[in-house]
Design an enzyme around this catalytic site. Structure first.
Site, PDB file in Angstrom:
ATOM      1  N   ASP A   1       0.870  -1.171   0.000  1.00  0.00           N
ATOM      2  CA  ASP A   1       0.000   0.000   0.000  1.00  0.00           C
ATOM      3  C   ASP A   1       0.910   1.224   0.000  1.00  0.00           C
ATOM      4  O   ASP A   1       2.084   1.150   0.358  1.00  0.00           O
ATOM      5  CB  ASP A   1      -0.903   0.001   1.235  1.00  0.00           C
ATOM      6  N   TRP A   2       0.380   2.353  -0.422  1.00  0.00           N
ATOM      7  CA  TRP A   2       1.207   3.538  -0.635  1.00  0.00           C
ATOM      8  C   TRP A   2       1.775   4.045   0.693  1.00  0.00           C
ATOM      9  O   TRP A   2       1.050   4.524   1.555  1.00  0.00           O
ATOM     10  CB  TRP A   2       0.383   4.624  -1.312  1.00  0.00           C
TER      11      TRP A   2
END
Length: 401
Positions: A229-230
């Site tokens: 995930d970012w």
């Protein structure tokens, strides 16, 4: 183009470069190997391709796209065929914008009613979740566009999601929280799986070897790419060891020296590094096979009508006292509430769609009832303070209907 041949021609510097993104939404290219950059961007209930510089919070504006019902509504359809068709529509919109991977669907189990992303997740039931996600993934990927099954795993709350340590016993882990992922991965083979922010039994998901390598890649035989995930990367070297292939977003290659040092000290082998890089190359090659084909624009009105169909399929009429529905065109009807004109129809943040078209309850009632519709807002949308004047107006309007 053969991924193994490309890999064998890369320098160590180029390999390390491919292990993280180019910027917020793009993967790195390698000009010497004719490996072109590809774009990944947010879903999961519509395309959120941002204009100009991107951000993960949904602050920057995005291109108009169809805002389909969220997963919380989709689960209420219990309709696998409908979810496959929805995937096809999403795939077409991605193609129109040259997007190679849609970051969705989200299938974490709803453990707590205050989880800020419950609207993005299908259900409390892992079987329903897995089956519907599987069909949605198959629909999107039938168009040559990848998906990113997320957030793997146990992203069941937003409060302190970057640091929370989820302590879970093995049976709950397997039967509840992993079951939906297992179904979707084995049945639909998503191009990518996105690891979550949180820790699981003491180890961050992005570097959790039991989760990413032992279960996902070895036990379930998943052969796609694992992406963080970012901003979910914690320790890049441990991520490589644990099963993480790609770190997003781009970060200026800040972990290059740490990876080189780990290679020099034998903490990771070049063979392991090559396995991770190989997955990134495979994804880029697969995506570019689609990008090289011609794609026409989609029919915006057709997609809007389909979104309406999906929404209607998610609704159940529990009772209809005195046959009040369907509403008679000849009755004087009062519509109360500010949301009738300014609806809240989706969540915010990374899944915030800039809708190409909106139908409001007020417009729909007006089209059917014409002058027989009367309206009052009833409350102030921008304030939590009770407004007695608006209440009095709503009472007055109600008495006239």
């Amino acid at each position: 183009m053969d991924a193994r041949k490309v890999l064998n021609k890369l320098s160590l510097e180029e390999k390390i470069e491919l292990l993280s993104g180019k910027n917020f939404w793009y993967l790195n290219e390698i000009d010497s190997s004719h490996l072109k950059s590809i774009m990944v961007t947010d879903g999961p209930h519509g395309l959120r391709k941002q204009k100009d510089s991107g951000d993960h919070l949904g602050i920057s504006n995005s291109y108009p796209a169809t805002c389909f019902p969220t997963a919380s509504a989709l689960a209420c359809t219990w309709d696998e065929d409908l979810l496959y068709e929805l995937g096809e529509y999403l795939g077409d919109e991605c193609l129109s914008q040259n997007v190679s991977v849609l970051l969705g669907p989200g299938i974490n189990i709803k453990r707590h009613p205050l989880c800020g992303r419950n609207f993005e997740y299908f259900s409390e039931d892992p079987i329903l979740t897995g089956k519907l996600a599987s069909k949605m993934i198959q629909g999107v990927q039938s168009k040559g566009v990848g998906t990113s099954l997320k957030h793997f795993a146990l992203n069941n709350q937003e409060t302190m999601r970057m640091v929370v340590d989820v302590i879970v016993d093995e049976r709950s882990f397997r039967e509840l929280y992993l079951r939906g992922f297992e179904i979707a991965i084995k049945e639909a083979k998503p191009w990518t799986v996105m690891s979550s922010y949180n820790k699981i039994n003491g180890t961050y998901a992005s570097e959790n070897k039991k989760l990413l390598q032992d279960i996902l890649k070895d036990e379930w035989a998943y052969d796609g790419l694992v992406v963080t995930d970012w901003g979910a990367n914690n320790d890049r070297v441990q991520g490589i060891i644990g099963g993480q292939d790609l770190e997003m977003p781009g970060n200026g290659n800040i972990h290059k020296e740490a990876i080189k040092d780990a290679l020099d000290k034998g903490i990771i082998s070049e063979e392991l590094l090559d396995r991770r890089v190989h997955k990134v190359i495979e994804l880029i090659i697969k995506a570019n096979e689609t990008l090289e084909k011609d794609h026409s624009d989609y029919d915006m009105d057709k997609h809007h009508d389909f979104a309406r169909k999906v929404a209607s399929e998610s609704m159940v009429l529990l009772k209809n006292d005195d046959d009040i529905l369907p509403i008679s065109k000849h009755d004087r009807i009062a519509l109360i509430g500010g949301f009738a004109k300014q609806p809240r129809y989706q969540g915010s943040g990374s899944s915030l769609i800039n809708p190409s078209k909106i139908s409001t309850a007020y417009d729909a009632f007006k089209e059917r009832l014409k002058d027989n519709l009367i309206y009052a807002p009833g409350y102030d949308l921008k304030s939590d303070t009770i407004n007695q004047d608006l209440i009095d107006e709503a009472i007055k309007v109600s008495k006239e209907a």
